[in-house]
Design a protein around this motif. Structure first.
Motif, short mmCIF file in Angstrom:
data_model
loop_
_atom_site.label_atom_id
_atom_site.label_comp_id
_atom_site.label_asym_id
_atom_site.label_seq_id
_atom_site.Cartn_x
_atom_site.Cartn_y
_atom_site.Cartn_z
N LYS A 10 54.53 46.74 -42.04
CA LYS A 10 54.44 46.10 -43.36
C LYS A 10 53.78 47.04 -44.36
O LYS A 10 54.21 47.17 -45.50
N GLU A 11 52.71 47.72 -43.91
CA GLU A 11 52.03 48.68 -44.78
C GLU A 11 52.97 49.82 -45.16
O GLU A 11 52.99 50.27 -46.31
N ILE A 12 53.73 50.31 -44.18
CA ILE A 12 54.68 51.39 -44.44
C ILE A 12 55.71 50.95 -45.47
O ILE A 12 56.06 51.69 -46.39
N ALA A 13 56.20 49.73 -45.30
CA ALA A 13 57.22 49.20 -46.21
C ALA A 13 56.71 49.12 -47.65
O ALA A 13 57.48 49.24 -48.61
N GLU A 14 55.40 48.94 -47.80
CA GLU A 14 54.79 48.80 -49.12
C GLU A 14 54.22 50.12 -49.65
O GLU A 14 53.81 50.20 -50.80
N SER A 15 54.20 51.15 -48.80
CA SER A 15 53.58 52.42 -49.18
C SER A 15 54.53 53.32 -49.96
O SER A 15 55.67 53.56 -49.53
N ALA A 16 54.05 53.83 -51.07
CA ALA A 16 54.85 54.78 -51.86
C ALA A 16 54.89 56.16 -51.19
O ALA A 16 55.71 57.01 -51.56
N LEU A 17 54.03 56.36 -50.19
CA LEU A 17 53.99 57.65 -49.51
C LEU A 17 55.04 57.79 -48.42
O LEU A 17 55.28 58.90 -47.94
N VAL A 18 55.63 56.68 -47.99
CA VAL A 18 56.60 56.71 -46.90
C VAL A 18 57.97 56.30 -47.40
O VAL A 18 58.14 55.21 -47.97
N LEU A 19 58.95 57.16 -47.22
CA LEU A 19 60.33 56.86 -47.58
C LEU A 19 61.09 56.50 -46.31
O LEU A 19 61.04 57.23 -45.32
#
Length: 217
Positions: A10-19
């Motif tokens: 969930k954090e990854i999905a919301e992170s601008a650092l992870v595409l």
């Protein structure tokens, strides 16, 4: 308390650092990393099979005027790397969640300036040779993304994988090939920037030697 995988994803999905797949930028980024993501024209360095992004984070701290992208398919590992980058306030870092063989879908030819291959799975079974991240098909792919004269680095503890990779590069007459079977007794140490991955530290503690090579496209 350890975060669950669902919480991490969930954090990854919301992170601008992870595409990753599902984010609009994932489909639009090819050829547009400099201005659509980093907002500058600084060189882009890629770490393939980055795991937690030890090299990506380490190099980003050392070279603020360069951009760094770590690529891996494991979401939990990228969660760790993206959290570290965020905590350290790094603005020259991105993580791409994808299979390595699919990265030409996210990068245009010549968009990358340098590539690091750090402690990949050695894939020791003979039938797995094409899956090794230093097999000829992968090397061809990396070279297609780089400008002429760009560096490719490779670090491993695995002797068989290292000898396999050296044999391929020597057959291809790789330019400016430099290598050592024991990095920390060689004069090539400075090329690795003093950065050690989690796996490397573990291997060194077990008494294993670290192998390193570099060549130019």
């Amino acid at each position: 308390m350890a975060r669950s995988k669902l919480a991490k994803f969930k954090e990854i999905a919301e992170s601008a650092l992870v595409l990753e797949t599902g984010k609009p930028i994932f489909e639009e980024i090819k050829g547009n990393w400099h201005f659509h993501y980093f907002k500058n024209n600084h060189p882009i360095i890629l770490e393939v099979g980055c795991g937690k992004g030890d090299y990506t984070i380490g190099m980003a701290n050392l070279f603020p005027n360069k951009n760094f992208i770590g690529v891996d398919i494991k979401g939990s590992r990228l969660w760790k790397g993206s959290r570290l980058a965020q905590e350290q306030g790094l603005t020259n870092v991105a993580f791409l969640r994808n299979f390595i063989e699919q990265i030409p879908d996210q990068f245009a030819p010549g968009e990358i300036s340098e590539i690091w291959i750090t402690f990949p799975d050695p894939r020791p079974k003979k039938g797995d040779e094409k899956k090794r991240l230093t097999s000829a098909r992968y090397l061809n792919m990396y070279e297609s993304l780089l400008n002429p004269g760009s560096l490719i680095h490779f670090k491993t503890d695995d002797l068989d994988l290292f000898e396999y990779t050296l044999e391929i590069l020597q057959m291809r007459e790789a330019k400016n090939l430099k290598f050592s079977f024991d990095l920390y007794t060689s004069d090539l140490q400075h090329h690795t920037l003093g950065i050690q991955t989690t796996y490397e530290k573990r291997f060194l503690a077990e008494g294993k030697t670290i192998k390193y090579l570099q060549y130019t496209t």
